[in-house]
Design an enzyme around this catalytic site. Structure first.
Site, PDB file in Angstrom:
ATOM      1  CG  ASP A   6      -2.060  -0.995   1.043  1.00  0.00           C
ATOM      2  OD1 ASP A   6      -2.508  -1.080  -0.075  1.00  0.00           O
ATOM      3  OD2 ASP A   6      -2.356  -1.488   2.060  1.00  0.00           O
ATOM      4  CG  ASP A  46      -8.047  20.535   8.055  1.00  0.00           C
ATOM      5  OD1 ASP A  46      -7.790  19.434   8.967  1.00  0.00           O
ATOM      6  OD2 ASP A  46      -8.081  20.482   6.912  1.00  0.00           O
ATOM      7  CD  GLU A  75      -4.129  15.473   3.513  1.00  0.00           C
ATOM      8  OE1 GLU A  75      -5.186  16.458   3.334  1.00  0.00           O
ATOM      9  OE2 GLU A  75      -4.147  14.473   3.232  1.00  0.00           O
ATOM     10  CB  THR A 113     -19.369  15.920   4.359  1.00  0.00           C
ATOM     11  OG1 THR A 113     -19.646  16.451   3.016  1.00  0.00           O
ATOM     12  CG2 THR A 113     -19.668  16.732   5.529  1.00  0.00           C
ATOM     13  CD  GLN A 154     -22.173  12.467   2.181  1.00  0.00           C
ATOM     14  OE1 GLN A 154     -21.642  12.992   3.014  1.00  0.00           O
ATOM     15  NE2 GLN A 154     -21.871  10.776   1.819  1.00  0.00           N
ATOM     16  NE  ARG A 185     -13.899  13.916  -3.336  1.00  0.00           N
ATOM     17  CZ  ARG A 185     -13.272  13.794  -4.435  1.00  0.00           C
ATOM     18  NH1 ARG A 185     -14.141  13.576  -5.203  1.00  0.00           N
ATOM     19  NH2 ARG A 185     -12.037  13.491  -4.654  1.00  0.00           N
ATOM     20  CB  SER A 206     -13.235  21.584   4.673  1.00  0.00           C
ATOM     21  OG  SER A 206     -11.998  21.761   4.244  1.00  0.00           O
ATOM     22  CE  LYS A 229      -8.494  22.788   3.243  1.00  0.00           C
ATOM     23  NZ  LYS A 229      -7.769  22.556   4.541  1.00  0.00           N
ATOM     24  CG  ASP A 255      -6.588  -1.771   6.954  1.00  0.00           C
ATOM     25  OD1 ASP A 255      -7.021  -1.805   5.730  1.00  0.00           O
ATOM     26  OD2 ASP A 255      -5.995  -0.646   7.619  1.00  0.00           O
TER      27      ASP A 255
END
Lengths: 676, 567
Positions: A301, A338, A342, A371, A373, A375, A377, A388, A512
């Site tokens: 991964d 945030d 990131e 969210t 949906q 995407r 914020s 953003k 996982d």
């Protein structure tokens, strides 16, 4: 479970019980599992019984010495096994202690009853609150709790376990530190993770692995061949008009049959598993460890293995005449609330690069949370709206924005960023595009060299990522993987594994999530993260307690080391026989044909001393090699050719030469002490 | 040792190395059942055979069926030969009017020729009628050789195929090898031998008056045709007791060279064919390199031992190398080389008497056979035997690269190891077991003519030769007794089929496996390291198993000679 990283091999607490255990293992039922050692024991027993049968010209003292050394050969073998098991037993004991104190609060409708953990069955629901030990493996069906899993992983930082999603599995013996959860029991008593771990570290239920079975067959074959070679000698000697004493024939037989590797074989296997356990990886079978050595393709991964988990902001790229400082300030405002890494990296970049000093949001500002949906914020304060988010989502968020010249420019920049292996985040203020933040995936230091080593060993690495192909290609190139699978779905992973396997390759992967389970089950080595779901942990054939996907690479190394140790000691053992022949054959036959004395190239003092020295060497080499068997041979990643050359030189040539020297030295000691 | 002798040895090796690929290409065409130029003429014959026998050559067989058909074929042929030999007295083609063979001699001889051993407890000229030679024996010379090559093909398919159940069709393999390989070469070879002076006639005895005026009966017969397949098929059963030392079997230096070359040529070609079959000719060259090293090492020792001669004789004024039991026409180098070639290859033809070699010179032929006839080996049998050792070598050392062992893309697992060990254990069990029996039993002790270690070597050699399906005799053993004929018959049968059946089981097991692609991490089975490892494993396994017997035989013999004691 307390795990000391470098437990010493030879401490008194390990050795003393191992000695006692070595004698217990002389039981025929235990011995017969190891045919070569069984033959040795039978021969030793026969000679012991027949010690008084004379007429062979051998003194009682000499015969007694031979017999003692034969028994010691057997005991050294059982001791090696006991020592290897002993290391695991200490761990098992502490696990057992954990297990003993487990009680459960079982829910019966609305009632809660107190029962011992051993009374729980699959499907029962138990209530676990702060301070409780979780009584059984299971799945959280209600609530969230932080759980300390140190008992299993040795890691004391608590982890979050919650109903639904990929963090729902809990393990017996771990402690809930806060909150309350309801857990549905998923295993019956005796089949849980803890039980498996105890069985594993103890080596009690150890099944011989396929390669071990094959090797045992080879050793039995060699034993039969040497049995024939030795059993026919009396007839040949009688042709020459002589008799060879039984004790001498027995000594020759025992030195020729591969006692060294046979004595150490199971210790090597146990120690190999033990190394894995110490490394916090739990293999459900020895077969999986062997398969790890054979891996041709590693599916890794991207996140967490190849790149450090979090992306870092590295640039601000303004569009449509906006200057970069303006963009930086807007980005900072949008990210102040945030708390993701990131977000924090955007804030610190804006401060360092552009000296933006804002530290708090304007009064009355409202944070727009991210969210799945939208995407997007951002932050809203009066007229001010800063958004953003993913480039597509931002462009779609405001009807007119997608058509502007700035949008065209943004798309170009987006492509550039993707091609450079980054992820773009678009920033807009009041419906006007400002530009993009370049979030860079940071490839782990040194990972490129690791992949280079793997390539030398003939192992192909494939990076699995959800990124788009452009980004994936850039990161793949930077990290030096051989191939990548972009925008990978669990189905893609499964298909890739199947495709490689059809071509005869062995594939390893780690995962996982529940949707990883089919691929984990399909892979030849599937390492499930301990933080993963119960389904993933059931599907994989190994569980990584630290949930560190990078360890897949080390697991391959451990598998290889196990096989190499076995091969090295087998080669050493077989090569040893040459010198033993040169000790015993002239000693045995010199009375028949004095000319054969020239074969005594080591110049051993007397025929009897030669025979005794050979049998002593044969016995002593076992304990001398125990550390190597338990630690494993030095493993360095390199191509098979040079690796073989190196190991053949050490264990093949070494195996030829060492006994010549060893037997000569022992002969001098035997002579000095007048033992023969 | 002379420059000329070395030149002979090196030229011989060089010619064979040059022939390996062309012969291998031809063999590979037969392995794959491809059309060859000869199909124009022989194709109808091949199809005719299938039609008469009701065989579909395209119907592939699993290993069990392949083994069963091979065994039935051999048992029926053996019974046929037994009958011919017993009834020889009443059958035609018997110009000398020879009687039928005793039951034990017929038993021994029938097994001997069926198993490609060609051990002869009899002297051909005074025992066998022309019919027996041509029908009873020569037929086996072809078919036992063809069987060996077919079996090698079956094992090659095991390595080459992926997840397959079948390993070929036994009847098609045997027919093709006989028709397109053995027969055409033998026709040309026979004509060459006739041109060189080897008789080919159905006439029996020719009476001549010698220069001294005495009358002498000279036996003639269909010698050239039998000689050709005797060498090419690594059979070795001579028309005459003196075998290739007889001027009618081996008249010139050139025929001697060609005969030696023809012993090895198919074996060399098969290594190349193996490499091609598994998709990497370097695999074949590696095997050939290991075989060549073992062969040249053996040749060097024997040549040195024979050229050095006997110190006891040197002391009494007989200078030079050991010429006892050698044809003056061939001399030391050509005899030493021939002896190593014939024992390395499980042929058994001789142009000198191995019994008369020095102890060490004679030990090499003995040791060659004890190694399992894998140094080039009998046609087909050599390479499949060698591959068994390769499987063990890969298994012992292969783990050291940190992978479960694999060879030419096939994983070597418990089943293969078990079967390979089983097959290889047949050698010590029969060789040492039966020699031990003969060393203690009265009828066994009556056999050897020499005493002491040399006598022991004679017995050991006989059983080694029988189990190895070599057939050469050390001589000096009176073997035409019920005891020796019986035990040697068992030895030959076991030495052939007890190895073949597990070998075919391995072929079946390998064919069913997936192919593991080669990578930088794979155990390297092409380079010098691998060649060295193969040589080492073969010498160590062979050496460790047989050293006690060699110590009491040739080594004691040799050391005695140095001290001036002869046996």
């Amino acid at each position: 479970m307390a795990r000391t990283a470098t437990a010493s091999l030879f401490t008194a607490e390990l050795i003393v019980p191992a000695i006692a255990e070595a004698f217990r293992k002389l039981h025929p039922r235990a011995l017969v599992r190891n045919p070569v050692m069984f033959v040795t024991a039978v021969v030793a027993l026969l000679l012991t019984v027949l010690i008084n049968v004379g007429g062979d010209g051998l003194t009682l003292g000499f015969k007694a010495q031979l017999i003692v050394w034969l028994w010691l050969t057997v005991l050294f073998g059982t001791f090696a096994e006991a020592l290897a098991e002993g290391r695991g037993k200490a761990q098992a004991a502490s696990l057992r202690a954990t297990k003993a104190e487990l009680t459960a609060r079982r829910m019966k409708g609305d009632r809660v009853e107190q029962v011992p953990a051993s009374a729980l069955r699959v499907g029962d629901v138990v209530l676990v609150t702060t301070g409780d030990l979780i009584p059984s493996d299971g799945e959280v069906i209600a609530g969230v709790a932080s759980v300390n899993e140190a008992a299993i992983t040795g890691e004391s930082a608590p982890v979050i376990r919650e109903a639904g999603g990929d963090r729902s599995a809990v393990t017996a013996g771990t402690r809930v530190i806060s909150d309350e959860i309801r857990v549905r029991v998923t295993v019956n008593p005796g089949q849980g993770f803890l039980d498996r771990m105890i069985a594993l570290v103890e080596g009690a239920e150890r099944q011989k692995t396929p390669n071990e079975v094959a090797l045992t067959l080879l050793l039995v074959g060699l034993t039969v061949i040497f049995l024939i070679a030795v059993a026919t000698i009396p007839a040949f000697a009688s042709y020459a008009g002589g008799r060879i004493p039984v004790a001498i024939l027995a000594a020759l037989l025992i030195t020729l049959i591969p006692t060294t590797i046979a004595a150490l074989l199971s210790a090597i296997g146990i120690a190999g598993m033990d190394r894995l356990v110490r490394f916090n990886v739990l293999a459900k079978s020895g077969r999986a460890v062997e398969a790890a050595g054979d891996i041709d393709v590693l599916l890794l991964d991207k996140t967490g293995t190849i790149t450090i988990g979090d992306r870092q902001a590295s640039e601000f790229r303004a569009v449509g005449g906006t200057n970069e400082a303006e963009l930086a300030e807007a980005a900072l405002l949008a990210s102040l609330a945030d708390e993701t890494p990131e977000g924090r990296s955007i804030v610190s970049l804006a401060r360092e690069r552009f000296g933006v000093t804002t530290t708090a949001l304007p009064a009355g500002a409202e944070v727009i949370p991210f969210t799945a949906q939208t995407r997007i914020s951002g932050v809203k304060a009066g007229d001010l709206l800063i958004q953003k988010g993913a480039v597509d989502s931002i462009l779609r968020a405001d009807a007119g924005m997608g058509e502007t010249a700035a949008a065209t420019e943004l798309r170009r920049i987006t492509d550039e960023i993707a091609r450079a292996g980054g992820t773009p985040l678009a920033v807009a203020r009041d419906g006007r595009l400002l530009g993009a933040i370049f979030l860079k995936d940071v490839v782990k230091a040194g990972i490129r060299e690791r992949f280079g080593e793997l390539r030398q060993m003939g192992i192909r690495t494939v990076m699995i990522t959800g990124d788009n192909p452009l980004t994936a290609a850039a990161i793949a190139a930077e990290a030096g993987v051989d191939d990548f699978l972009a925008q990978a779905t669990p189905e893609d992973k499964l298909a890739l594994i199947r495709k490689e396997q059809t071509g005869g390759k062995l594939v390893a992967m780690c995962g996982d999530g529940t949707n990883d389970a089919p691929a984990l089950a399909q892979a030849d080595v599937g390492v499930a993260m301990n933080t993963g779901t119960q389904a993933a942990r059931e599907a994989g054939n190994m569980v990584d307690l630290d949930s560190d996907p990078t360890k897949l690479i080390e697991v391959v190394g451990l598998g290889k080391q196990l096989l190499m140790t076995r091969g090295a000691l087998t080669t050493f053992s077989v090569a040893n026989d040459v010198a033993k022949y040169f000790a015993i054959i002239p000693a045995m036959f010199v009375a028949l044909y004095p000319g054969l004395g020239v074969l005594n190239v080591m110049g051993l003092a007397t025929p009897r001393s030669a025979i005794l020295s050979a049998i002593i060497f044969n016995a002593l080499i076992i304990p001398l090699l125990v550390p190597l068997a338990l630690k494993g041979v030095t493993y360095r990643p390199m191509a098979a050719g040079p690796l073989l050359a190196r190991n053949l030189a050490i264990y093949g040539l070494g195996g030829l030469v060492a006994p010549f020297i060893g037997i000569k030295i022992i002969d001098l000691v035997v002579g000095g002490l007048a033992l023969a | 040792m002379t420059l000329q002798g070395w030149f002979l040895i090196l030229a011989f090796t060089g010619i064979l190395l040059a022939l390996a690929k062309p012969v291998g290409l031809w063999l590979h065409a037969l392995y794959e059942g491809r059309r060859t130029p000869l199909h124009v003429v022989l194709g109808p014959v091949e199809r005719g055979f299938y039609r008469v026998a009701g065989i579909d050559p395209a119907a592939e067989q699993g290993w069990r069926r392949y083994a069963l058909h091979m065994l039935l074929f051999n048992v029926v042929l053996m019974a046929f030969t037994y009958a011919v030999l017993r009834l020889q007295g009443v059958l035609p083609g018997n110009p000398q009017g020879l009687p039928g063979l005793s039951p034990h001699l017929a038993f021994n001889t029938a097994i001997s020729f069926t198993t490609n051993t060609n051990w002869q407890s009899y002297a051909g000229e005074s025992t066998m009628s022309n019919l027996s030679q041509m029908l009873g024996l020569t037929i086996h010379n072809f078919l036992s050789a063809a069987t060996g090559i077919a079996l090698a093909f079956a094992l090659f398919r095991g390595f080459a195929r992926r997840e397959a159940r079948a390993i070929g069709n036994f009847w098609a393999d045997v027919t093709r090898v006989t028709l397109y390989l053995l027969l055409p070469i033998c026709v040309a070879y026979t004509l060459f031998l006739i041109a060189s002076g080897v008789p080919q006639t159905l006439a029996g005895v020719v009476d001549v008056r010698t220069l001294e005026g005495a009358r002498q009966s000279i036996l003639l017969g269909p010698i050239a045709s039998q000689e050709a397949i005797k060498m090419l098929g690594t059979n070795g059963g001579g028309f005459f007791n003196a075998n290739s030392a007889h001027p009618f079997e081996n008249p010139t230096a050139l025929t001697n060279m060609v005969e030696m070359l023809s012993i090895f040529v198919i074996g060399f070609g098969l290594t190349w064919c193996f490499g091609k079959a598994v998709g990497n000719t370097r695999q074949g060259w590696a095997i050939l390199a290991a075989m060549t090293i073992l062969f040249l090492a053996g040749t060097t020792v024997t040549y040195w031992a024979e050229a050095s001669g006997n110190p006891v004789l040197h002391q009494i004024g007989v200078a030079g190398g050991n010429m006892e039991g050698k044809e003056v026409r061939f001399g030391i180098a050509a005899s030493a080389l021939f002896s190593v070639v014939t024992t390395a290859a499980s042929c058994g033809a001789v142009n000198a008497m191995h019994d008369s070699f020095t102890a060490l010179g004679g030990m090499i032929p003995l040791f060659n056979i004890q190694l399992g006839e894998v140094v080039v080996g009998g046609v087909g049998a050599g390479i499949y035997g060698f591959l068994l050792f390769a499987i063990l070598a890969v298994f012992v050392a292969g783990l050291m690269v940190g992978r479960t062992p694999e060879y030419v893309g096939k994983k070597i697992e418990a089943r293969e190891v078990k079967l390979a060990v089983l097959a290889i254990a047949v050698l010590p069990l029969l060789i040492l077991g039966l020699t031990a029996l003969a060393s203690v039993l009265e009828p066994g002790l009556a056999g050897p003519l020499a005493k002491g270690p040399h006598g022991f070597s004679e017995v050991l050699y006989a059983f080694t030769s029988a189990v190895g399906n070599n057939g050469s005799a050390f001589a000096g053993l009176s073997a035409n007794t019920p005891f020796y004929n019986g035990l040697l018959g068992i030895a030959m049968w076991g030495g052939r089929f007890f190895i073949i059946v597990p070998m075919l089981a391995i072929a079946g097991s390998l064919a069913a496996k997936k192919h593991t692609p080669e990578s930088a991490g794979s155990f390297p089975t092409t380079g010098g390291l691998w060649v060295g490892l193969l040589v080492g494993i073969i010498l160590i396994l062979g050496g460790l198993t047989f050293l006690p017997s060699l110590a009491l035989g040739p080594i004691a013999d040799h050391l005695g000679m140095i001290r001036g004691q002869l046996f």
